[in-house]
Design a protein around this motif. Sequence first.
Motif, PDB file in Angstrom:
ATOM      1  N   ILE A 202      -0.936  -5.843   3.242  1.00  0.00           N
ATOM      2  CA  ILE A 202      -0.165  -5.907   4.528  1.00  0.00           C
ATOM      3  C   ILE A 202       1.273  -6.454   4.259  1.00  0.00           C
TER       4      ILE A 202
ATOM      5  N   LEU B 173     -13.648  -8.935   6.299  1.00  0.00           N
ATOM      6  CA  LEU B 173     -13.920  -7.715   5.283  1.00  0.00           C
ATOM      7  C   LEU B 173     -15.246  -7.867   4.682  1.00  0.00           C
TER       8      LEU B 173
ATOM      9  N   ARG C 269     -10.254 -11.867   5.009  1.00  0.00           N
ATOM     10  CA  ARG C 269     -10.969 -11.957   3.835  1.00  0.00           C
ATOM     11  C   ARG C 269     -12.559 -11.996   4.233  1.00  0.00           C
TER      12      ARG C 269
ATOM     13  N   VAL D 245      -1.395  -1.860   5.821  1.00  0.00           N
ATOM     14  CA  VAL D 245      -1.291  -2.291   7.313  1.00  0.00           C
ATOM     15  C   VAL D 245       0.196  -2.368   7.450  1.00  0.00           C
TER      16      VAL D 245
ATOM     17  N   LEU E 120      -7.876  -6.074  -1.993  1.00  0.00           N
ATOM     18  CA  LEU E 120      -6.936  -6.320  -1.031  1.00  0.00           C
ATOM     19  C   LEU E 120      -5.860  -7.256  -1.693  1.00  0.00           C
TER      20      LEU E 120
ATOM     21  N   LEU F 282     -12.836  -2.742  -0.629  1.00  0.00           N
ATOM     22  CA  LEU F 282     -11.115  -2.710  -0.539  1.00  0.00           C
ATOM     23  C   LEU F 282     -10.794  -3.587  -1.450  1.00  0.00           C
TER      24      LEU F 282
ATOM     25  N   ALA G 110      -5.446  -2.132  -1.085  1.00  0.00           N
ATOM     26  CA  ALA G 110      -4.464  -2.115   0.237  1.00  0.00           C
ATOM     27  C   ALA G 110      -3.674  -3.415   0.292  1.00  0.00           C
TER      28      ALA G 110
ATOM     29  N   LEU H 262      -8.729   1.799   7.355  1.00  0.00           N
ATOM     30  CA  LEU H 262      -7.949   2.297   6.114  1.00  0.00           C
ATOM     31  C   LEU H 262      -9.026   2.602   4.960  1.00  0.00           C
ATOM     32  N   ALA H 263     -10.042   1.758   4.768  1.00  0.00           N
ATOM     33  CA  ALA H 263     -10.950   1.731   3.637  1.00  0.00           C
ATOM     34  C   ALA H 263     -11.981   2.951   4.097  1.00  0.00           C
TER      35      ALA H 263
ATOM     36  N   GLY I 103      -3.650   1.996   0.694  1.00  0.00           N
ATOM     37  CA  GLY I 103      -3.745   1.603   2.188  1.00  0.00           C
ATOM     38  C   GLY I 103      -2.691   0.627   2.588  1.00  0.00           C
TER      39      GLY I 103
ATOM     40  N   GLN J  65      -8.013  -3.105  10.857  1.00  0.00           N
ATOM     41  CA  GLN J  65      -7.097  -2.260  10.466  1.00  0.00           C
ATOM     42  C   GLN J  65      -7.372  -1.755   9.129  1.00  0.00           C
ATOM     43  N   PHE J  66      -7.662  -2.799   8.082  1.00  0.00           N
ATOM     44  CA  PHE J  66      -7.899  -2.679   6.760  1.00  0.00           C
ATOM     45  C   PHE J  66      -9.265  -1.799   6.672  1.00  0.00           C
TER      46      PHE J  66
END
Lengths: 254, 254
Positions: free
Chosen positions: B81, B99, B96, B6, B108, B106, B79, B71-72, B4, B67-68
Amino acid sequence: MMIGVVAGAGPFAGLDLLGKILAQTQATRDQEHLTVLSLSLPEAIADRTAFLLGETAVNPAYAIAAQFAQLAQAGASVAAIPCNTAHAPPIFDVVRAELARQAVTLRLLHMIQAVGGFLQAHFPHVRRVGVLSTTGTAVARIYPLHLEPLGYTVLTPPPGVQQGHVHRAIYDPDYGIKACGVATDRARADALAGARWLQEAGAELLVLGCTELPLAIPEATLGPTPIVDATLVLARALIQAVAPQKLRPWRLRS
Amino acid sequence: MMIGVVAGAGPFAGLDLLGKILAQTQATRDQEHLTVLSLSLPEAIADRTAFLLGETAVNPAYAIAAQFAQLAQAGASVAAIPCNTAHAPPIFDVVRAELARQAVTLRLLHMIQAVGGFLQAHFPHVRRVGVLSTTGTAVARIYPLHLEPLGYTVLTPPPGVQQGHVHRAIYDPDYGIKACGVATDRARADALAGARWLQEAGAELLVLGCTELPLAIPEATLGPTPIVDATLVLARALIQAVAPQKLRPWRLRS
Protein backbone atom coordinates in the motif's frame (compact mmCIF):
# COMPACT_ATOMS: atom_id res chain seq x y z
CA MET A 1 -20.38 0.41 -8.56
CA MET A 2 -16.86 -0.65 -9.37
CA ILE A 3 -15.13 0.34 -12.62
CA GLY A 4 -12.97 -2.40 -14.15
CA VAL A 5 -10.07 -1.66 -16.48
CA VAL A 6 -8.16 -4.14 -18.63
CA ALA A 7 -5.03 -2.06 -18.32
CA GLY A 8 -2.26 -4.04 -19.96
CA ALA A 9 -2.89 -3.33 -23.65
CA GLY A 10 -0.63 -1.49 -23.40
CA PRO A 11 0.28 -0.79 -19.80
CA PHE A 12 1.07 2.90 -20.36
CA ALA A 13 -2.37 3.35 -21.91
CA GLY A 14 -3.86 1.66 -18.86
CA LEU A 15 -2.01 4.06 -16.58
CA ASP A 16 -3.09 7.01 -18.71
CA LEU A 17 -6.76 5.98 -18.46
CA LEU A 18 -6.53 5.59 -14.66
CA GLY A 19 -5.02 9.08 -14.42
CA LYS A 20 -7.74 10.53 -16.63
CA ILE A 21 -10.47 8.90 -14.55
CA LEU A 22 -9.02 10.68 -11.48
CA ALA A 23 -8.58 13.97 -13.35
CA GLN A 24 -12.14 13.96 -14.72
CA THR A 25 -13.75 13.17 -11.35
CA GLN A 26 -15.00 15.97 -9.15
CA ALA A 27 -13.56 15.25 -5.71
CA THR A 28 -12.03 17.35 -2.95
CA ARG A 29 -10.63 14.51 -0.85
CA ASP A 30 -9.38 10.94 -1.33
CA GLN A 31 -12.60 9.34 -0.14
CA GLU A 32 -14.69 10.99 -2.86
CA HIS A 33 -12.88 9.24 -5.72
CA LEU A 34 -14.47 6.32 -7.55
CA THR A 35 -13.77 2.62 -7.06
CA VAL A 36 -11.51 1.30 -9.81
CA LEU A 37 -10.08 -2.19 -10.21
CA SER A 38 -7.31 -2.33 -12.78
CA LEU A 39 -5.68 -5.47 -14.10
CA SER A 40 -2.51 -5.02 -16.11
CA LEU A 41 -1.55 -8.41 -17.48
CA PRO A 42 0.15 -7.50 -20.77
CA GLU A 43 2.06 -10.75 -21.14
CA ALA A 44 -1.13 -12.65 -21.94
CA ILE A 45 -2.44 -10.23 -24.60
CA ALA A 46 -0.89 -10.65 -28.05
CA ASP A 47 -0.30 -7.51 -30.09
CA ARG A 48 -3.64 -6.40 -31.57
CA THR A 49 -2.22 -4.88 -34.75
CA ALA A 50 -0.10 -7.98 -35.43
CA PHE A 51 -3.26 -10.11 -35.27
CA LEU A 52 -5.27 -7.83 -37.57
CA LEU A 53 -2.43 -7.78 -40.10
CA GLY A 54 -2.22 -11.58 -40.06
CA GLU A 55 1.25 -11.64 -38.50
CA THR A 56 0.00 -13.91 -35.70
CA ALA A 57 -2.92 -16.34 -35.59
CA VAL A 58 -3.49 -15.74 -31.87
CA ASN A 59 -6.61 -13.67 -31.41
CA PRO A 60 -5.98 -11.51 -28.32
CA ALA A 61 -9.76 -11.51 -27.75
CA TYR A 62 -9.64 -14.65 -25.60
CA ALA A 63 -7.08 -13.25 -23.17
CA ILE A 64 -8.93 -9.93 -23.07
CA ALA A 65 -12.23 -11.68 -22.33
CA ALA A 66 -10.59 -13.75 -19.59
CA GLN A 67 -9.31 -10.56 -17.97
CA PHE A 68 -12.73 -8.90 -18.14
CA ALA A 69 -14.19 -12.04 -16.56
CA GLN A 70 -11.62 -11.82 -13.78
CA LEU A 71 -12.52 -8.16 -13.15
CA ALA A 72 -16.22 -9.04 -13.06
CA GLN A 73 -15.61 -11.85 -10.62
CA ALA A 74 -13.73 -9.44 -8.37
CA GLY A 75 -16.70 -7.07 -8.36
CA ALA A 76 -16.46 -4.78 -11.39
CA SER A 77 -19.81 -3.91 -12.94
CA VAL A 78 -18.76 -1.54 -15.75
CA ALA A 79 -15.53 -2.06 -17.65
CA ALA A 80 -13.47 -1.04 -20.64
CA ILE A 81 -10.16 -1.61 -22.36
CA PRO A 82 -8.17 1.50 -23.35
CA CYS A 83 -6.94 0.11 -26.67
CA ASN A 84 -8.50 1.35 -29.87
CA THR A 85 -7.19 -1.55 -31.94
CA ALA A 86 -8.84 -4.07 -29.59
CA HIS A 87 -12.15 -2.59 -30.77
CA ALA A 88 -11.73 -3.99 -34.28
CA PRO A 89 -14.72 -6.31 -34.86
CA PRO A 90 -12.52 -9.44 -35.36
CA ILE A 91 -11.30 -8.88 -31.80
CA PHE A 92 -14.05 -7.02 -29.93
CA ASP A 93 -16.93 -9.10 -31.27
CA VAL A 94 -15.12 -12.21 -30.03
CA VAL A 95 -14.56 -10.59 -26.62
CA ARG A 96 -18.30 -9.93 -26.39
CA ALA A 97 -19.17 -13.45 -27.56
CA GLU A 98 -16.80 -15.00 -25.02
CA LEU A 99 -18.26 -12.96 -22.16
CA ALA A 100 -21.78 -13.96 -23.24
CA ARG A 101 -20.76 -17.63 -23.55
CA GLN A 102 -19.31 -17.54 -20.02
CA ALA A 103 -22.39 -15.62 -18.77
CA VAL A 104 -20.22 -12.85 -17.34
CA THR A 105 -22.33 -10.02 -15.96
CA LEU A 106 -20.51 -6.86 -16.92
CA ARG A 107 -21.43 -3.71 -18.79
CA LEU A 108 -18.68 -3.40 -21.38
CA LEU A 109 -18.19 0.13 -22.73
CA HIS A 110 -17.07 0.60 -26.35
CA MET A 111 -14.32 3.19 -26.75
CA ILE A 112 -15.07 4.16 -30.34
CA GLN A 113 -18.83 4.38 -29.82
CA ALA A 114 -18.01 6.63 -26.86
CA VAL A 115 -15.98 8.86 -29.19
CA GLY A 116 -18.94 9.03 -31.59
CA GLY A 117 -21.26 10.13 -28.80
CA PHE A 118 -18.71 12.65 -27.57
CA LEU A 119 -18.36 14.24 -31.03
CA GLN A 120 -22.14 14.52 -31.36
CA ALA A 121 -22.41 16.15 -27.93
CA HIS A 122 -19.50 18.57 -28.12
CA PHE A 123 -18.80 19.17 -31.82
CA PRO A 124 -22.22 19.09 -33.46
CA HIS A 125 -21.08 21.08 -36.51
CA VAL A 126 -18.02 19.03 -37.40
CA ARG A 127 -18.39 16.65 -40.35
CA ARG A 128 -14.85 15.76 -41.51
CA VAL A 129 -12.98 13.87 -38.79
CA GLY A 130 -9.30 12.93 -39.13
CA VAL A 131 -8.17 9.84 -37.21
CA LEU A 132 -4.61 9.01 -36.23
CA SER A 133 -4.18 5.38 -35.21
CA THR A 134 -2.17 2.20 -35.45
CA THR A 135 -2.14 0.49 -38.83
CA GLY A 136 -4.30 -2.24 -37.31
CA THR A 137 -7.02 0.24 -36.38
CA ALA A 138 -6.79 1.86 -39.82
CA VAL A 139 -6.89 -1.42 -41.79
CA ALA A 140 -9.81 -2.71 -39.73
CA ARG A 141 -11.66 0.59 -40.49
CA ILE A 142 -12.80 0.77 -36.86
CA TYR A 143 -13.48 4.51 -36.84
CA PRO A 144 -15.30 4.67 -40.21
CA LEU A 145 -17.43 1.72 -39.10
CA HIS A 146 -18.67 3.60 -36.05
CA LEU A 147 -18.54 7.24 -37.17
CA GLU A 148 -19.88 7.06 -40.75
CA PRO A 149 -23.33 5.87 -39.60
CA LEU A 150 -23.45 9.05 -37.48
CA GLY A 151 -22.91 11.15 -40.59
CA TYR A 152 -19.18 11.82 -40.28
CA THR A 153 -16.62 11.57 -43.05
CA VAL A 154 -13.54 9.85 -41.65
CA LEU A 155 -10.12 10.76 -43.04
CA THR A 156 -7.03 8.61 -42.44
CA PRO A 157 -3.45 9.14 -43.68
CA PRO A 158 -2.43 7.37 -46.92
CA PRO A 159 -0.30 4.20 -46.54
CA GLY A 160 3.01 6.03 -46.97
CA VAL A 161 2.30 8.50 -44.18
CA GLN A 162 0.68 5.79 -42.03
CA GLN A 163 3.55 3.31 -42.30
CA GLY A 164 6.41 5.79 -42.60
CA HIS A 165 5.32 8.11 -39.79
CA VAL A 166 2.27 7.32 -37.64
CA HIS A 167 3.02 3.61 -37.19
CA ARG A 168 6.65 4.33 -36.41
CA ALA A 169 5.75 6.98 -33.80
CA ILE A 170 3.99 4.17 -31.94
CA TYR A 171 6.02 1.05 -32.75
CA ASP A 172 9.56 1.97 -33.83
CA PRO A 173 11.87 -0.20 -31.70
CA ASP A 174 14.36 2.65 -31.24
CA TYR A 175 12.24 5.75 -30.77
CA GLY A 176 8.60 4.61 -30.74
CA ILE A 177 6.35 5.32 -27.78
CA LYS A 178 5.74 1.63 -26.93
CA ALA A 179 9.49 0.95 -26.70
CA CYS A 180 10.38 4.14 -24.83
CA GLY A 181 7.35 4.64 -22.55
CA VAL A 182 7.57 8.35 -23.39
CA ALA A 183 7.22 10.36 -26.59
CA THR A 184 10.68 11.01 -27.98
CA ASP A 185 11.16 14.08 -30.20
CA ARG A 186 11.19 11.84 -33.24
CA ALA A 187 7.98 10.06 -32.23
CA ARG A 188 6.31 13.43 -31.79
CA ALA A 189 7.57 14.61 -35.18
CA ASP A 190 6.20 11.46 -36.81
CA ALA A 191 2.81 11.81 -35.11
CA LEU A 192 2.63 15.49 -36.11
CA ALA A 193 3.42 14.58 -39.72
CA GLY A 194 0.28 12.44 -39.73
CA ALA A 195 -1.74 15.21 -38.06
CA ARG A 196 -0.60 17.80 -40.62
CA TRP A 197 -1.51 15.53 -43.51
CA LEU A 198 -5.04 15.17 -42.09
CA GLN A 199 -5.35 18.93 -41.55
CA GLU A 200 -4.31 19.59 -45.14
CA ALA A 201 -6.80 16.98 -46.31
CA GLY A 202 -9.55 19.03 -44.68
CA ALA A 203 -10.06 17.43 -41.27
CA GLU A 204 -12.01 19.81 -39.01
CA LEU A 205 -11.11 17.80 -35.91
CA LEU A 206 -8.51 15.16 -35.09
CA VAL A 207 -9.15 12.03 -33.05
CA LEU A 208 -6.13 10.48 -31.37
CA GLY A 209 -7.33 6.94 -32.03
CA CYS A 210 -4.42 5.15 -30.42
CA THR A 211 -3.83 5.37 -26.71
CA GLU A 212 -0.12 6.05 -27.12
CA LEU A 213 -0.64 9.17 -29.25
CA PRO A 214 -1.71 11.60 -26.47
CA LEU A 215 1.85 11.23 -25.14
CA ALA A 216 3.14 12.58 -28.46
CA ILE A 217 0.39 15.17 -29.02
CA PRO A 218 -0.74 16.43 -25.59
CA GLU A 219 -2.21 19.65 -27.02
CA ALA A 220 -5.95 20.42 -26.91
CA THR A 221 -5.74 21.97 -30.39
CA LEU A 222 -3.28 22.01 -33.30
CA GLY A 223 -3.66 25.45 -34.82
CA PRO A 224 -7.43 25.81 -35.29
CA THR A 225 -8.10 22.07 -35.14
CA PRO A 226 -9.49 20.55 -31.92
CA ILE A 227 -7.85 17.32 -30.75
CA VAL A 228 -10.03 14.61 -29.23
CA ASP A 229 -8.19 12.05 -27.08
CA ALA A 230 -10.10 8.75 -27.19
CA THR A 231 -8.65 7.75 -23.80
CA LEU A 232 -10.04 10.92 -22.19
CA VAL A 233 -13.42 10.23 -23.79
CA LEU A 234 -13.38 6.68 -22.40
CA ALA A 235 -12.48 7.94 -18.92
CA ARG A 236 -15.46 10.29 -19.04
CA ALA A 237 -17.76 7.53 -20.31
CA LEU A 238 -16.75 5.29 -17.39
CA ILE A 239 -17.43 8.04 -14.84
CA GLN A 240 -20.73 8.83 -16.56
CA ALA A 241 -21.70 5.16 -16.26
CA VAL A 242 -21.12 4.84 -12.52
CA ALA A 243 -21.39 8.34 -11.02
CA PRO A 244 -22.62 10.96 -13.53
CA GLN A 245 -22.90 13.57 -10.78
CA LYS A 246 -19.13 13.39 -10.27
CA LEU A 247 -18.19 13.99 -13.92
CA ARG A 248 -16.32 17.27 -14.35
CA PRO A 249 -17.84 19.66 -16.91
CA TRP A 250 -16.03 19.28 -20.21
CA ARG A 251 -13.88 22.06 -21.62
CA LEU A 252 -11.73 21.93 -24.78
CA ARG A 253 -8.78 23.19 -22.73
CA SER A 254 -8.82 21.52 -19.33
CA MET B 1 3.54 -13.73 -9.94
CA MET B 2 1.00 -10.96 -9.67
CA ILE B 3 1.69 -7.69 -7.83
CA GLY B 4 -1.25 -6.35 -5.84
CA VAL B 5 -1.64 -2.67 -4.98
CA VAL B 6 -4.09 -1.13 -2.52
CA ALA B 7 -4.21 2.03 -4.56
CA GLY B 8 -6.87 4.22 -2.98
CA ALA B 9 -5.00 5.71 -0.02
CA GLY B 10 -4.82 8.12 -1.68
CA PRO B 11 -5.73 7.44 -5.30
CA PHE B 12 -3.06 9.77 -6.73
CA ALA B 13 -0.41 7.93 -4.72
CA GLY B 14 -1.74 4.67 -6.13
CA LEU B 15 -1.46 6.03 -9.66
CA ASP B 16 2.04 7.30 -8.94
CA LEU B 17 3.14 3.87 -7.70
CA LEU B 18 1.72 2.15 -10.80
CA GLY B 19 3.61 4.60 -13.02
CA LYS B 20 6.83 4.03 -11.09
CA ILE B 21 6.47 0.24 -11.39
CA LEU B 22 6.29 0.69 -15.19
CA ALA B 23 9.16 3.19 -15.25
CA GLN B 24 11.46 1.00 -13.14
CA THR B 25 10.81 -2.17 -15.20
CA GLN B 26 13.14 -3.08 -18.04
CA ALA B 27 10.87 -3.78 -21.01
CA THR B 28 10.98 -3.00 -24.71
CA ARG B 29 7.40 -3.97 -25.53
CA ASP B 30 4.01 -4.16 -23.81
CA GLN B 31 4.18 -7.89 -23.23
CA GLU B 32 7.35 -7.66 -21.14
CA HIS B 33 5.73 -5.60 -18.39
CA LEU B 34 4.75 -7.17 -15.07
CA THR B 35 1.30 -8.27 -13.96
CA VAL B 36 -0.25 -5.73 -11.62
CA LEU B 37 -3.70 -5.77 -10.05
CA SER B 38 -4.64 -2.44 -8.53
CA LEU B 39 -7.70 -1.76 -6.39
CA SER B 40 -8.52 1.88 -5.72
CA LEU B 41 -11.40 1.94 -3.26
CA PRO B 42 -10.73 5.15 -1.34
CA GLU B 43 -14.27 5.59 -0.04
CA ALA B 44 -13.81 2.67 2.38
CA ILE B 45 -10.48 3.80 3.85
CA ALA B 46 -10.75 6.46 6.56
CA ASP B 47 -8.01 9.10 6.69
CA ARG B 48 -4.94 7.56 8.30
CA THR B 49 -3.66 10.75 9.93
CA ALA B 50 -7.09 11.53 11.37
CA PHE B 51 -7.12 8.12 13.06
CA LEU B 52 -3.59 8.46 14.48
CA LEU B 53 -4.42 11.91 15.85
CA GLY B 54 -7.58 10.59 17.53
CA GLU B 55 -9.93 12.59 15.32
CA THR B 56 -11.79 9.44 14.33
CA ALA B 57 -12.17 6.11 16.12
CA VAL B 58 -12.37 4.17 12.85
CA ASN B 59 -9.15 2.27 12.31
CA PRO B 60 -8.58 2.19 8.53
CA ALA B 61 -6.69 -1.08 9.04
CA TYR B 62 -9.82 -3.21 8.64
CA ALA B 63 -10.73 -1.75 5.25
CA ILE B 64 -7.10 -1.97 4.12
CA ALA B 65 -6.90 -5.62 5.18
CA ALA B 66 -10.16 -6.38 3.37
CA GLN B 67 -8.75 -4.87 0.19
CA PHE B 68 -5.51 -6.86 0.48
CA ALA B 69 -7.62 -9.99 0.97
CA GLN B 70 -9.59 -9.14 -2.17
CA LEU B 71 -6.36 -8.71 -4.15
CA ALA B 72 -5.06 -12.04 -2.84
CA GLN B 73 -8.28 -13.77 -3.76
CA ALA B 74 -7.98 -12.39 -7.30
CA GLY B 75 -4.48 -13.83 -7.61
CA ALA B 76 -2.00 -11.33 -6.16
CA SER B 77 0.94 -12.96 -4.37
CA VAL B 78 3.00 -9.89 -3.37
CA ALA B 79 1.33 -6.64 -2.36
CA ALA B 80 1.80 -3.22 -0.85
CA ILE B 81 0.00 0.00 0.00
CA PRO B 82 1.65 3.25 -1.12
CA CYS B 83 0.74 5.20 2.00
CA ASN B 84 3.44 5.92 4.56
CA THR B 85 0.96 6.79 7.30
CA ALA B 86 -0.77 3.42 6.92
CA HIS B 87 2.52 1.89 8.11
CA ALA B 88 2.10 3.31 11.62
CA PRO B 89 2.03 0.30 13.97
CA PRO B 90 -1.51 1.05 15.26
CA ILE B 91 -2.67 0.59 11.65
CA PHE B 92 -0.19 -1.73 9.92
CA ASP B 93 0.07 -4.22 12.80
CA VAL B 94 -3.71 -4.58 12.71
CA VAL B 95 -3.63 -5.07 8.92
CA ARG B 96 -1.14 -7.90 9.40
CA ALA B 97 -3.14 -9.41 12.26
CA GLU B 98 -6.35 -9.33 10.20
CA LEU B 99 -4.68 -11.01 7.22
CA ALA B 100 -3.27 -13.69 9.52
CA ARG B 101 -6.65 -14.18 11.21
CA GLN B 102 -8.30 -14.63 7.80
CA ALA B 103 -5.44 -16.91 6.67
CA VAL B 104 -4.79 -14.74 3.60
CA THR B 105 -1.74 -15.96 1.69
CA LEU B 106 0.03 -12.82 0.55
CA ARG B 107 3.53 -11.46 0.92
CA LEU B 108 2.96 -7.95 2.24
CA LEU B 109 5.85 -5.54 1.62
CA HIS B 110 6.56 -2.80 4.18
CA MET B 111 7.23 0.58 2.59
CA ILE B 112 9.37 2.02 5.39
CA GLN B 113 11.44 -1.13 5.83
CA ALA B 114 12.01 -0.98 2.07
CA VAL B 115 13.30 2.59 2.48
CA GLY B 116 15.68 1.40 5.22
CA GLY B 117 17.09 -1.30 2.95
CA PHE B 118 17.38 1.16 0.08
CA LEU B 119 19.37 3.64 2.18
CA GLN B 120 21.74 0.90 3.32
CA ALA B 121 22.28 -0.27 -0.27
CA HIS B 122 22.65 3.08 -2.01
CA PHE B 123 23.73 5.58 0.67
CA PRO B 124 25.99 3.57 3.01
CA HIS B 125 27.76 6.68 4.36
CA VAL B 126 24.68 8.72 5.25
CA ARG B 127 23.77 8.87 8.96
CA ARG B 128 21.45 11.87 9.41
CA VAL B 129 18.22 11.36 7.50
CA GLY B 130 15.56 14.08 7.25
CA VAL B 131 11.97 12.90 6.77
CA LEU B 132 9.10 14.95 5.38
CA SER B 133 5.71 13.39 6.08
CA THR B 134 2.16 13.87 7.24
CA THR B 135 1.68 14.81 10.87
CA GLY B 136 0.28 11.30 11.41
CA THR B 137 3.48 9.67 10.19
CA ALA B 138 5.56 12.07 12.29
CA VAL B 139 3.53 11.63 15.50
CA ALA B 140 3.53 7.84 15.12
CA ARG B 141 7.35 8.01 14.73
CA ILE B 142 7.18 5.50 11.87
CA TYR B 143 10.51 6.41 10.32
CA PRO B 144 12.53 6.59 13.58
CA LEU B 145 11.03 3.23 14.56
CA HIS B 146 12.41 1.56 11.43
CA LEU B 147 15.54 3.59 10.66
CA GLU B 148 17.07 4.11 14.13
CA PRO B 149 17.69 0.36 14.62
CA LEU B 150 19.72 0.53 11.37
CA GLY B 151 21.94 3.22 12.89
CA TYR B 152 20.35 6.31 11.33
CA THR B 153 19.51 9.54 13.13
CA VAL B 154 16.08 10.68 11.92
CA LEU B 155 15.30 14.39 11.79
CA THR B 156 11.76 15.73 11.45
CA PRO B 157 10.55 19.35 11.31
CA PRO B 158 9.45 20.97 14.60
CA PRO B 159 5.67 21.27 15.19
CA GLY B 160 5.44 24.82 13.84
CA VAL B 161 7.05 23.92 10.52
CA GLN B 162 5.21 20.59 10.37
CA GLN B 163 1.74 22.04 10.99
CA GLY B 164 2.26 25.43 9.34
CA HIS B 165 3.94 24.15 6.19
CA VAL B 166 4.39 20.42 5.54
CA HIS B 167 0.92 19.37 6.68
CA ARG B 168 -0.68 22.19 4.71
CA ALA B 169 1.21 21.28 1.53
CA ILE B 170 -0.57 17.92 1.72
CA TYR B 171 -3.93 18.72 3.32
CA ASP B 172 -4.84 22.39 2.87
CA PRO B 173 -8.39 22.39 1.44
CA ASP B 174 -7.59 25.28 -0.92
CA TYR B 175 -4.09 24.58 -2.19
CA GLY B 176 -3.03 21.22 -0.71
CA ILE B 177 -2.05 18.33 -2.97
CA LYS B 178 -4.87 16.04 -1.80
CA ALA B 179 -7.50 18.64 -2.68
CA CYS B 180 -5.93 19.72 -5.97
CA GLY B 181 -4.49 16.45 -7.33
CA VAL B 182 -1.45 18.45 -8.39
CA ALA B 183 1.18 20.45 -6.54
CA THR B 184 0.19 24.10 -6.57
CA ASP B 185 2.96 26.72 -6.26
CA ARG B 186 1.97 27.27 -2.65
CA ALA B 187 2.03 23.54 -1.82
CA ARG B 188 5.51 23.33 -3.32
CA ALA B 189 6.66 26.35 -1.33
CA ASP B 190 5.32 24.79 1.88
CA ALA B 191 7.00 21.44 1.16
CA LEU B 192 10.29 23.20 0.35
CA ALA B 193 10.08 25.14 3.63
CA GLY B 194 10.11 21.80 5.44
CA ALA B 195 12.96 20.51 3.29
CA ARG B 196 15.09 23.60 3.97
CA TRP B 197 14.53 23.33 7.69
CA LEU B 198 15.79 19.73 7.59
CA GLN B 199 18.82 20.70 5.47
CA GLU B 200 19.72 23.45 7.94
CA ALA B 201 19.32 20.99 10.81
CA GLY B 202 22.01 18.83 9.21
CA ALA B 203 20.12 16.23 7.18
CA GLU B 204 22.48 14.57 4.69
CA LEU B 205 19.57 13.06 2.75
CA LEU B 206 15.83 13.74 2.59
CA VAL B 207 13.14 11.05 2.48
CA LEU B 208 9.82 12.07 0.99
CA GLY B 209 7.83 10.04 3.50
CA CYS B 210 4.39 10.91 2.20
CA THR B 211 3.26 9.76 -1.20
CA GLU B 212 1.89 13.17 -2.13
CA LEU B 213 5.22 14.96 -1.65
CA PRO B 214 6.98 13.77 -4.86
CA LEU B 215 4.41 15.85 -6.74
CA ALA B 216 5.66 18.94 -4.90
CA ILE B 217 9.37 18.00 -4.92
CA PRO B 218 10.09 16.01 -8.10
CA GLU B 219 13.82 16.76 -8.00
CA ALA B 220 16.46 14.05 -7.44
CA THR B 221 18.49 16.43 -5.27
CA LEU B 222 17.95 19.74 -3.47
CA GLY B 223 21.30 21.48 -3.68
CA PRO B 224 23.77 18.85 -2.46
CA THR B 225 21.11 16.77 -0.68
CA PRO B 226 19.80 13.59 -2.33
CA ILE B 227 16.03 13.09 -2.25
CA VAL B 228 14.65 9.59 -1.71
CA ASP B 229 11.05 9.08 -2.83
CA ALA B 230 9.49 6.32 -0.71
CA THR B 231 7.01 5.51 -3.51
CA LEU B 232 9.85 4.90 -5.96
CA VAL B 233 11.57 2.68 -3.40
CA LEU B 234 8.36 0.69 -2.95
CA ALA B 235 7.95 0.29 -6.72
CA ARG B 236 11.48 -1.12 -6.92
CA ALA B 237 10.87 -3.43 -3.96
CA LEU B 238 7.76 -4.86 -5.66
CA ILE B 239 9.65 -5.50 -8.92
CA GLN B 240 12.52 -7.02 -6.94
CA ALA B 241 10.05 -9.36 -5.25
CA VAL B 242 8.49 -10.75 -8.43
CA ALA B 243 11.03 -10.30 -11.25
CA PRO B 244 14.45 -9.08 -10.00
CA GLN B 245 15.97 -9.56 -13.47
CA LYS B 246 13.62 -6.85 -14.80
CA LEU B 247 14.55 -4.20 -12.24
CA ARG B 248 16.27 -1.23 -13.88
CA PRO B 249 19.68 -0.32 -12.41
CA TRP B 250 19.27 2.48 -9.93
CA ARG B 251 20.68 5.94 -10.58
CA LEU B 252 20.24 9.04 -8.44
CA ARG B 253 19.05 10.96 -11.51
CA SER B 254 16.82 8.70 -13.58
